[in-house]
Design a protein around this motif. Structure first.
Motif, PDB file in Angstrom:
ATOM      1  N   SER A  81       0.773  -1.184   0.178  1.00 43.98           N
ATOM      2  CA  SER A  81      -0.109  -0.007   0.176  1.00 43.98           C
ATOM      3  C   SER A  81       0.740   1.244  -0.124  1.00 43.98           C
ATOM      4  N   VAL A  82       2.012   1.318   0.924  1.00 40.54           N
ATOM      5  CA  VAL A  82       2.541   2.625   0.998  1.00 40.54           C
ATOM      6  C   VAL A  82       3.550   2.682  -0.486  1.00 40.54           C
ATOM      7  N   ASN A  83       4.281   1.428  -0.733  1.00 35.70           N
ATOM      8  CA  ASN A  83       5.211   1.771  -1.814  1.00 35.70           C
ATOM      9  C   ASN A  83       4.813   1.965  -3.040  1.00 35.70           C
ATOM     10  N   TYR A  84       3.525   1.345  -3.328  1.00 41.06           N
ATOM     11  CA  TYR A  84       2.723   1.605  -4.486  1.00 41.06           C
ATOM     12  C   TYR A  84       1.734   2.559  -4.591  1.00 41.06           C
ATOM     13  N   PHE A  85       0.656   2.437  -3.920  1.00 40.82           N
ATOM     14  CA  PHE A  85      -0.367   3.426  -3.841  1.00 40.82           C
ATOM     15  C   PHE A  85      -0.112   4.685  -3.247  1.00 40.82           C
ATOM     16  N   GLY A  86       0.829   4.457  -2.259  1.00 43.57           N
ATOM     17  CA  GLY A  86       1.252   5.920  -1.674  1.00 43.57           C
ATOM     18  C   GLY A  86       2.071   6.837  -2.449  1.00 43.57           C
ATOM     19  N   MET A  87       2.525   6.255  -3.647  1.00 40.44           N
ATOM     20  CA  MET A  87       3.146   6.995  -4.754  1.00 40.44           C
ATOM     21  C   MET A  87       2.273   7.111  -5.683  1.00 40.44           C
ATOM     22  N   THR A  88       1.764   6.385  -6.187  1.00 36.68           N
ATOM     23  CA  THR A  88       0.764   6.622  -7.397  1.00 36.68           C
ATOM     24  C   THR A  88      -0.511   7.567  -7.020  1.00 36.68           C
ATOM     25  N   GLN A  89      -0.928   7.208  -6.125  1.00 39.14           N
ATOM     26  CA  GLN A  89      -2.168   7.976  -5.638  1.00 39.14           C
ATOM     27  C   GLN A  89      -1.898   9.414  -5.280  1.00 39.14           C
ATOM     28  N   PHE A  90      -0.861   9.590  -4.603  1.00 40.66           N
ATOM     29  CA  PHE A  90      -0.333  10.973  -4.315  1.00 40.66           C
ATOM     30  C   PHE A  90       0.077  11.644  -5.381  1.00 40.66           C
ATOM     31  N   LEU A  91       0.811  11.004  -6.562  1.00 39.02           N
ATOM     32  CA  LEU A  91       1.213  11.765  -7.638  1.00 39.02           C
ATOM     33  C   LEU A  91       0.144  12.075  -8.315  1.00 39.02           C
ATOM     34  N   GLU A  92      -0.825  11.209  -8.515  1.00 38.42           N
ATOM     35  CA  GLU A  92      -2.000  11.582  -9.478  1.00 38.42           C
ATOM     36  C   GLU A  92      -2.810  12.598  -8.928  1.00 38.42           C
ATOM     37  N   GLY A  93      -2.949  12.685  -7.643  1.00 44.83           N
ATOM     38  CA  GLY A  93      -3.904  13.464  -6.786  1.00 44.83           C
ATOM     39  C   GLY A  93      -3.238  15.112  -6.987  1.00 44.83           C
ATOM     40  N   ILE A  94      -2.023  15.088  -6.836  1.00 43.72           N
ATOM     41  CA  ILE A  94      -1.294  16.414  -6.805  1.00 43.72           C
ATOM     42  C   ILE A  94      -1.019  16.875  -8.372  1.00 43.72           C
ATOM     43  N   ARG A  95      -1.050  15.968  -9.150  1.00 43.48           N
ATOM     44  CA  ARG A  95      -0.787  16.340 -10.690  1.00 43.48           C
ATOM     45  C   ARG A  95      -1.365  17.563 -11.367  1.00 43.48           C
ATOM     46  N   PRO A  96      -2.600  17.844 -11.017  1.00 46.20           N
ATOM     47  CA  PRO A  96      -3.281  18.887 -11.674  1.00 46.20           C
ATOM     48  C   PRO A  96      -2.717  20.267 -11.221  1.00 46.20           C
ATOM     49  N   VAL A  97      -2.631  20.276  -9.754  1.00 48.22           N
ATOM     50  CA  VAL A  97      -1.940  21.365  -9.397  1.00 48.22           C
ATOM     51  C   VAL A  97      -0.303  21.626  -9.929  1.00 48.22           C
ATOM     52  N   LEU A  98       0.288  20.491 -10.001  1.00 41.39           N
ATOM     53  CA  LEU A  98       1.752  20.527 -10.255  1.00 41.39           C
ATOM     54  C   LEU A  98       1.848  20.951 -11.930  1.00 41.39           C
ATOM     55  N   ALA A  99       0.830  20.543 -12.738  1.00 31.72           N
ATOM     56  CA  ALA A  99       0.774  21.250 -14.003  1.00 31.72           C
ATOM     57  C   ALA A  99       0.709  22.589 -14.292  1.00 31.72           C
ATOM     58  N   ARG A 100       0.227  23.343 -13.291  1.00 27.85           N
ATOM     59  CA  ARG A 100       0.146  24.925 -13.430  1.00 27.85           C
ATOM     60  C   ARG A 100       1.409  25.367 -13.097  1.00 27.85           C
ATOM     61  N   SER A 101       2.343  24.641 -12.723  1.00 29.32           N
ATOM     62  CA  SER A 101       3.894  25.279 -12.743  1.00 29.32           C
ATOM     63  C   SER A 101       4.351  25.581 -14.030  1.00 29.32           C
ATOM     64  N   PRO A 102       5.178  26.522 -14.316  1.00 32.71           N
ATOM     65  CA  PRO A 102       6.177  26.755 -15.823  1.00 32.71           C
ATOM     66  C   PRO A 102       6.879  25.711 -15.994  1.00 32.71           C
ATOM     67  N   HIS A 103       7.499  25.229 -14.788  1.00 37.30           N
ATOM     68  CA  HIS A 103       8.412  24.104 -15.028  1.00 37.30           C
ATOM     69  C   HIS A 103       8.181  22.962 -14.120  1.00 37.30           C
ATOM     70  N   PRO A 104       7.309  22.342 -14.237  1.00 35.74           N
ATOM     71  CA  PRO A 104       6.703  21.074 -13.476  1.00 35.74           C
ATOM     72  C   PRO A 104       7.602  19.843 -13.412  1.00 35.74           C
ATOM     73  N   ARG A 105       7.917  19.145 -12.356  1.00 37.09           N
ATOM     74  CA  ARG A 105       8.818  18.059 -12.546  1.00 37.09           C
ATOM     75  C   ARG A 105       8.165  17.126 -11.429  1.00 37.09           C
TER      76      ARG A 105
END
Length: 276
Positions: A81-105
């Motif tokens: 749960s931590v190693n897979y979903f804790g990464m994938t779901q966190f990254l997917e959840g925050i991606r829309p905000v991250l995409a607004r950066s001029p240089h997202p990574r």
């Protein structure tokens, strides 16, 4: 200056990365179960949702990079749960905000264990994003002896495959977000300390993670690589898992990393010959 969100920021690689970025003047929002700007449990769906919401709020809605370091190595189902979903779901959840950066990574931390033996059923359940099934499968593989459980390796194999599946999609590359990963070898952290505490443990680890170049590494070697991958300088790496492991992956998998194309090449030449 850039704003970074780092999961697993309270110890090990995550802590070293956060400290280095802060020393350079960056704003860092740490996410961990304790001793962090955002305290949340990434082993549960509700904890991941809280982590995303609180991190976005702490960053005032402006995030330039996410570095997902949180991980555990216990021979228990929660590791999946931590190693897979804790990464994938966190990254997917925050991606829309991250995409607004001029240089997202976005960068995640895997392990050289991505090339170790694994449980196919567990990897398949993880890649289907079926957490209930993954926990059920992993529960059958729990063991008192970590060397008898492949849950950790399976979680790392799955996160490596997820990275390659997602990095070139419209959601990531199409939105201008380089998504990459780092696979450390044997790093000196609180997580590996018990495994290296005895001569027998060190022998097992060295056999599992052979390191011809410079032996065991410090957390800073990984932190420095993560920081570059999350920087504006990284413009074209896409879906790459960089093995920073002293040569372990090379020793384990061998010289030929390119034979996957052999069958295609043989077919092309066969068809060319048939057309003459």
């Amino acid at each position: 200056m850039r704003t970074y969100v780092i999961t697993g920021s309270a110890s090990g690689i995550g802590l070293a990365t956060a400290e280095s970025l802060r020393a350079g003047g960056a704003t860092v929002i740490g996410v961990d179960r304790r001793d962090a700007e955002v305290e949340a449990d990434l082993s549960t769906p509700s904890g991941r949702d809280k982590a995303v919401a609180d991190a976005v709020a702490a960053a005032s809605g402006s995030i330039d990079a996410v570095i997902a370091c949180a991980g555990v190595a216990a021979p228990r189902a929660v590791t999946a749960s931590v190693n897979y979903f804790g990464m994938t779901q966190f990254l997917e959840g925050i991606r829309p905000v991250l995409a607004r950066s001029p240089h997202p990574r976005a960068v995640l931390v895997s392990s050289v264990s991505v090339v170790h033996p694994y449980h196919p059923d567990l990897v398949e359940a993880l890649l289907r994003d079926d957490e209930a099934e993954a926990l059920a499968v992993a529960g059958a593989y729990e063991a008192d002896d970590p060397t008898k459980s492949l849950i950790y390796q399976s979680s790392k194999r799955a996160i490596g495959l997820w990275l390659r599946r997602e990095a070139a999609t419209t959601a990531w590359a199409g939105a201008g977000i380089p998504l990459n990963g780092v696979a450390p070898g044997l790093v000196l952290t609180p997580m590996t300390a018990p495994l290296l505490a005895s001569e027998e443990g060190r022998a097992k680890m060295n056999a599992s993670v052979p390191t011809p170049l410079n032996h065991h590494q410090t957390v800073q070697t990984i932190a420095d690589l993560l920081i570059w991958l999350a920087s504006e300088q990284n413009t074209h790496l896409c879906g790459q898992m960089l093995f920073c492991d002293g040569g372990a992956e090379l020793v384990l998998r061998g010289v030929d990393a390119y034979s996957f194309a052999d069958a295609t090449v043989a077919t092309v030449f066969a068809n060319a010959g048939a057309g003459q």
